[in-house]
Enzyme design. Structure first.
Site, PDB file in Angstrom:
ATOM      1  N   ASP A   7     -62.762 -28.366  11.063  1.00  0.00           N
ATOM      2  CA  ASP A   7     -63.750 -27.639  10.525  1.00  0.00           C
ATOM      3  C   ASP A   7     -65.517 -27.796  11.264  1.00  0.00           C
ATOM      4  O   ASP A   7     -64.987 -28.711  10.597  1.00  0.00           O
ATOM      5  CB  ASP A   7     -63.667 -26.561   9.933  1.00  0.00           C
ATOM      6  CG  ASP A   7     -64.223 -24.661   9.752  1.00  0.00           C
ATOM      7  OD1 ASP A   7     -65.659 -25.182  10.239  1.00  0.00           O
ATOM      8  OD2 ASP A   7     -64.230 -24.654   9.165  1.00  0.00           O
ATOM      9  N   SER A  42     -66.388 -22.938  14.865  1.00  0.00           N
ATOM     10  CA  SER A  42     -65.657 -21.799  13.977  1.00  0.00           C
ATOM     11  C   SER A  42     -65.348 -20.525  14.257  1.00  0.00           C
ATOM     12  O   SER A  42     -64.674 -20.523  15.504  1.00  0.00           O
ATOM     13  CB  SER A  42     -66.030 -21.857  12.717  1.00  0.00           C
ATOM     14  OG  SER A  42     -64.690 -21.357  11.759  1.00  0.00           O
TER      15      SER A  42
END
Length: 734
Positions: free
Chosen positions: A214, A68
């Site tokens: 993610d 991320s």
């Protein structure tokens, strides 16, 4: 081999006189250090502070892995940017723009600009034989990826992440299987975006057959990957994971999605921390109340990252190398900011329904010219502004004998047919109110030329059914024909001395065929014949108005130029609309008459203060224009102190000065903000169709509280005029 006596004598003499070269500096064996950076949204900007201190301590980094925001910072560092460069870029970043996919309105196609004035509300539904579909994310990620490309600079063309100045891996999660996916090749910017695509918030990215979201879901602190990537002697792990939301903070579907990512991320971090050994170092910046969305606190996050790393300086210094040796290493690991260079060809790939020639006219970058990241980004935003694509990317490839810019738009998976809804309300809290509901159904890309079929149903004060088939007739879409048909019923109040005395009802059906030209993204011209049948009569009240049952036919003309940066609360730009209609008995019209109207707006701003000027005029050129086509004044921001539609006639002049100031900024998903402001207005109607005296110029004004939201514009205001005042509410486009 024996030493030569003369050579020995020379060396001895040099040593005795101090001229002998010093012994070579001992070269310290550089330890292999892997760096693992966790995800955590804006909290991850603390990684920049960590990197700054590692650089101060001369800690060599042999490879980096990240998840991320950790992948964003790690990938940027791996591509050759220094911590100082990253800090400078981050601190001047407009994060609202980064997380806003809408291109600047000036770059949106004129047909999509027209939708703004219908106040169609989010979301846009896709329609197919399988039912209704929605986008896979609130944010498509176009601006995010464009920002990442500019951020990484020299690493933008890398295809093997092991060949970056610092070997790199990004972590993502396969949303289909839930398994972790290690991204080791392809586009660095795209890998970054995939790694930070929060499910439900940012659309997933398709890479190598995987639908990726993610990486925090499956591995939020990739210590294991760092150890493997460079066979690390030690791993420096930086954990800035976001703490779980409190119950009272879970207030929406998006917060539920974020909470799920947080909880899954914590579980993966706990598992990864078990892999740390005595030689490894764990850095955990105490970020406190800095949340995943606190990008405005970037400076604080970087500072806290620095402080946390300096607190562990004694443990980290064992891996330091001499300054000269570190400088040589960093010289190899950093790369100058390079231009995109020139290309020999610009080509589109991945299109199934769209004719590439339609898009080519939107691209201002040219083969043989030096490419610029900002200019290419503008090209991509103009293409995205057509409304046909869910994402768009580019890459530069070297083919035999030529260098090619490949633009890769991805057509909407929930398209090409779309359903949207709109609302409009205007009331003076007296007897006058307008309320309408709108349903819009749009079928796009019906043929290679980009044909589009639009159908709308409106129910409320004004009921209508409208359909138009828009067909470009050349490949670049500049010229078009647009046959249309409409049936509807509307009502108009009739006033005498400020009191409503009757309601006039108009029923009409019409067909028309327009031909026109698109003027880039800022406007269009239309002209064509129009035939309509009109029945009008007094529905309630005094029969002041004539009953009509007639045909109106002739030629219509419309010129639109729209360069406002926002449809309802612009800060800069201008807009002009010129319409004209000539009813002619030669076309089958019952009567001959003419009608023309010009509406011009312009906005300019100083700091937070915005002034918006609107001037409007209309005329019938002294012809007997029927009552149902006359101009009206009265109502919110249209002589605010008077009743809605109080004045009506064949000649009109109106001017308005608006002032507004954004008092509260709203999150982009909700709108742009809450405004306070006021207006000064003046208007005059002459040649009234009811033959009553025109009266003098009317002056009015208002003060208001307004909001620009996902439901459209809203105004709650107090309108005033000499000896009169009223409270009004305006929502959407009634």
């Amino acid at each position: 081999m024996q030493s030569h006596p003369l050579r020995n004598w020379v060396l001895a003499l040099a040593a005795a006189t101090g001229l002998a070269p010093p012994p070579a500096a001992a070269q310290t064996a550089s330890p292999r250090i892997g760096l693992a950076l966790s995800g955590g949204g804006a909290r991850g900007l603390a990684h920049i502070g960590v990197l700054k201190v590692l650089e101060e301590l001369h800690i060599p980094i042999s490879c980096v892995t990240g998840t991320s925001m950790g992948a964003v910072v790690g990938g940027t560092f791996a591509a050759g940017r220094t911590p100082k460069q990253m800090e400078e870029t981050v601190l001047k970043t407009d994060w609202d723009r980064v997380f806003n996919d809408r291109p600047p309105r000036q770059e949106v196609s004129i047909r999509r600009k027209a939708d703004d004035y219908k106040t169609l509300i989010a979301p846009e539904f896709g329609v197919s034989k399988d039912g209704i579909a929605l986008p896979k994310g609130i944010i498509a990620g176009l601006s995010i990826e464009s920002y990442f490309r500019a951020l990484i600079g020299p690493g933008r063309e890398a295809t093997n992440f092991s060949q970056l100045p610092v070997p790199f891996r990004a972590m993502a999660s396969d949303i289909v299987t839930g398994e972790p996916v290690v991204l080791s090749s392809g586009s660095v910017a795209q890998a970054m975006r995939a790694s930070m695509s929060v499910p439900g918030a940012v659309a997933p990215v398709e890479i190598g057959g995987h639908l990726l979201v993610d990486g925090g879901i499956s591995n939020n602190l990739p210590i294991d990957e760092a150890r493997k990537l460079c066979n690390a002697d030690a791993v420096i792990a930086v954990n800035i994971s976001t703490p779980a939301l409190k119950r009272e903070e879970i207030t929406s579907a998006l917060s539920v999605s974020l909470q799920l990512v947080n909880l899954l991320g914590k579980a993966t971090v706990d598992q990864q921390l078990k892999n740390l050994g005595e030689r490894d170092v764990l850095i955990e910046p105490a970020l406190g109340d800095i949340s995943a969305g606190s990008f405005e606190r970037a400076k604080d996050a970087i500072r806290i990252g620095e402080e946390a790393t300096r607190a562990l300086a004694d443990k980290l210094k064992r891996y330091s190398i001499p300054a000269q040796q570190y400088a040589a290493l960093r010289e190899r690991q950093t790369a100058p900011i390079e231009s995109l260079g020139k290309v020999d060809e610009i080509r589109f790939e991945g299109l199934e329904r769209t004719n590439p020639e339609v898009l080519r006219g939107l691209v201002q970058s040219k083969p043989g010219e030096e490419l610029d990241e900002e200019k290419v980004g503008q090209d991509l935003r103009r293409i995205y502004g057509r409304g046909d694509f869910e994402s768009i990317d580019y890459r530069i490839v070297q083919e035999p004998g030529k260098r090619v810019l490949l633009i890769e738009p991805k057509e909407k998976s929930w398209g090409p047919d779309y359903l949207r809804f709109g609302i409009g309300l205007a009331t003076d809290f007296s007897s006058e109110s307008q309320f309408n509901l709108l349903v819009s159904y749009r079928k796009t890309l019906l043929n290679r030329m980009g044909g589009e079929w639009l159908s709308e149903i409106q129910i409320g004060k004004d009921n209508r059914l409208y359909t138009e088939f828009y067909q470009p007739v050349v490949e670049n879409g500049q010229y078009f024909v647009a046959p249309s048909a409409e049936i509807g019923q509307s009502t108009r109040a009739v006033f005498l001395n400020g009191e409503r005395v009757a309601i006039y009802q108009v029923n009409r059906g019409r067909i028309g065929v327009d031909g026109g030209m698109v003027l880039g993204t800022w406007g269009e011209i239309r002209v064509g014949p129009l035939w309509q049948h009109v029945k009008a009569n007094v529905d309630t009240g005094s029969p002041l108005l004539p009953t009509l049952d007639e045909n109106s036919a002739g030629m219509g003309f419309r010129l639109v130029g729209d360069h406002l940066d926002h449809a309802w609360f612009p800060r800069e730009g201008h807009r002009a609309i010129l319409t004209a209609y000539v009813a002619d008995k030669a076309f089958g019209s019952t009567n001959d008459y003419k009608r023309m109207e010009l509406d011009v707006s312009a906005a300019t701003s100083w700091d937070a203060h915005t002034f918006n000027i609107n001037v409007r005029g209309g005329t019938a050129f002294n012809t007997n224009m029927p009552a149902y086509d006359t101009f009206t004044l009265g109502g919110p921001l249209n002589l605010s102190g008077y009743r809605i539609g109080e004045f009506s006639g064949r000649e009109v002049a109106f001017g308005r000065l608006l002032y507004y100031n954004r008092a509260i900024k709203l999150p982009d998903l909700l709108g742009s903000g809450v405004f306070i402001g006021g207006s000064l207005e003046a208007g005059r109607v002459t040649s009234r169709f009811d033959n009553l005296p025109a009266g003098n110029t009317k002056y009015s004004g208002s003060v208001f509280l307004a909001a620009d939201s996902f439901l459209g514009p809203g105004f709650l205001g107090l309108g005033f005029a000499p000896s009169r005042w009223n409270v009004y509410l305006l929502l959407g486009a009634p």
